[in-house]
Scaffold this active site. Structure first.
Site, PDB file in Angstrom:
ATOM      1  CB  ILE A 110    -100.993  14.399  51.446  1.00  0.00           C
ATOM      2  CG1 ILE A 110    -101.994  14.981  52.429  1.00  0.00           C
ATOM      3  CG2 ILE A 110    -101.100  12.895  51.362  1.00  0.00           C
ATOM      4  CD1 ILE A 110    -103.436  14.867  51.973  1.00  0.00           C
TER       5      ILE A 110
ATOM      6  CG  HIS B 181     -96.723  10.896  40.894  1.00  0.00           C
ATOM      7  ND1 HIS B 181     -97.690  10.020  40.446  1.00  0.00           N
ATOM      8  CD2 HIS B 181     -96.164  10.293  41.975  1.00  0.00           C
ATOM      9  CE1 HIS B 181     -97.717   8.958  41.223  1.00  0.00           C
ATOM     10  NE2 HIS B 181     -96.793   9.082  42.154  1.00  0.00           N
TER      11      HIS B 181
HETATM   12  P1  5GP Z   1     -96.895   6.713  44.207  1.00  0.00           P
HETATM   13  O1  5GP Z   1     -96.882   5.558  45.134  1.00  0.00           O
HETATM   14  O2  5GP Z   1     -98.069   6.652  43.260  1.00  0.00           O
HETATM   15  O3  5GP Z   1     -95.588   6.926  43.505  1.00  0.00           O
HETATM   16  O4  5GP Z   1     -97.043   8.009  45.114  1.00  0.00           O
HETATM   17  C1  5GP Z   1     -98.253   8.642  45.372  1.00  0.00           C
HETATM   18  C2  5GP Z   1     -97.984   9.737  46.364  1.00  0.00           C
HETATM   19  O5  5GP Z   1     -99.125  10.586  46.394  1.00  0.00           O
HETATM   20  C3  5GP Z   1     -97.778   9.251  47.801  1.00  0.00           C
HETATM   21  O6  5GP Z   1     -96.498   9.681  48.262  1.00  0.00           O
HETATM   22  C4  5GP Z   1     -98.910   9.896  48.597  1.00  0.00           C
HETATM   23  O7  5GP Z   1     -98.521  10.332  49.872  1.00  0.00           O
HETATM   24  C5  5GP Z   1     -99.314  11.058  47.696  1.00  0.00           C
HETATM   25  N1  5GP Z   1    -100.719  11.443  47.805  1.00  0.00           N
HETATM   26  C6  5GP Z   1    -101.789  10.614  47.785  1.00  0.00           C
HETATM   27  N2  5GP Z   1    -102.927  11.318  47.874  1.00  0.00           N
HETATM   28  C7  5GP Z   1    -102.557  12.625  47.942  1.00  0.00           C
HETATM   29  C8  5GP Z   1    -103.299  13.848  48.031  1.00  0.00           C
HETATM   30  O8  5GP Z   1    -104.527  13.878  48.081  1.00  0.00           O
HETATM   31  N3  5GP Z   1    -102.576  15.000  48.081  1.00  0.00           N
HETATM   32  C9  5GP Z   1    -101.205  15.002  48.021  1.00  0.00           C
HETATM   33  N4  5GP Z   1    -100.601  16.185  48.067  1.00  0.00           N
HETATM   34  N5  5GP Z   1    -100.494  13.871  47.922  1.00  0.00           N
HETATM   35  C10 5GP Z   1    -101.152  12.699  47.885  1.00  0.00           C
END
Ligand code: 5GP
Length: 128
Positions: free
Chosen positions: A36, A110
């Site tokens: 997002i 992820h």
């Molecule tokens: P992390 O920091 O956990 O590795 O990355 C989480 C990722 O999830 C971030 O890049 C953030 O932009 C993405 N993200 C968070 N909420 C959402 C959402 O509701 N939809 C999508 N498509 N991505 C999200």
């Protein structure tokens, strides 16, 4: 201590269809969708449909069939996005953050696939 999966995390909601997403690929065990807040021209998140908190949780506990499905989905995404060097692309970076020190925001495993430009240094130099 076992991994503690939180069913209220945002990707669990996406998997349940409670929140929309921009899907690029869906397979039996894997979903890939656009981040997002993209950090590169192409920024896709690849997630297993199973409840795994981190990469190591997935690597340790997922059945072989789910791991294979996930890995093949990653390959397919890099092709679809035009990033795979095996298909004429310029490459990509795959990142997974785990836990507090990995600065993981969403506690559902992820893999970030980032490409479409040179991504830059692997990590910033950190100072205490
Ligand atoms: P992390 O920091 O956990 O590795 O990355 C989480 C990722 O999830 C971030 O890049 C953030 O932009 C993405 N993200 C968070 N909420 C959402 C959402 O509701 N939809 C999508 N498509 N991505 C999200």
């Amino acid at each position: 201590m076992a991994y503690d999966y939180d069913d209220a995390n945002i990707f669990a909601k996406i998997l349940r269809g409670e929140i929309p997403n921009d899907t690029v690929l869906e397979t039996e065990h894997t979903l890939a969708f656009r981040d997002i807040q993209p950090k590169a021209p192409s920024h896709v998140l690849v997630i297993p449909k199973g409840k795994y908190v981190t990469f190591d949780d997935f690597a340790e506990n997922a059945p072989a069939e789910e791991i294979m499905d996930f890995m093949r989905a990653v390959a397919q995404v890099t092709k679809q996005e035009g990033l795979s060097t095996g298909s004429g692309g310029h490459g990509f970076r795959a990142i997974t953050n785990a836990g507090n020190d990995g600065v993981q925001e969403v506690p559902h495993f992820h893999l970030h696939i980032l490409g479409g430009r040179v991504i830059g240094p692997m990590v910033m130099q950190l100072r205490d």
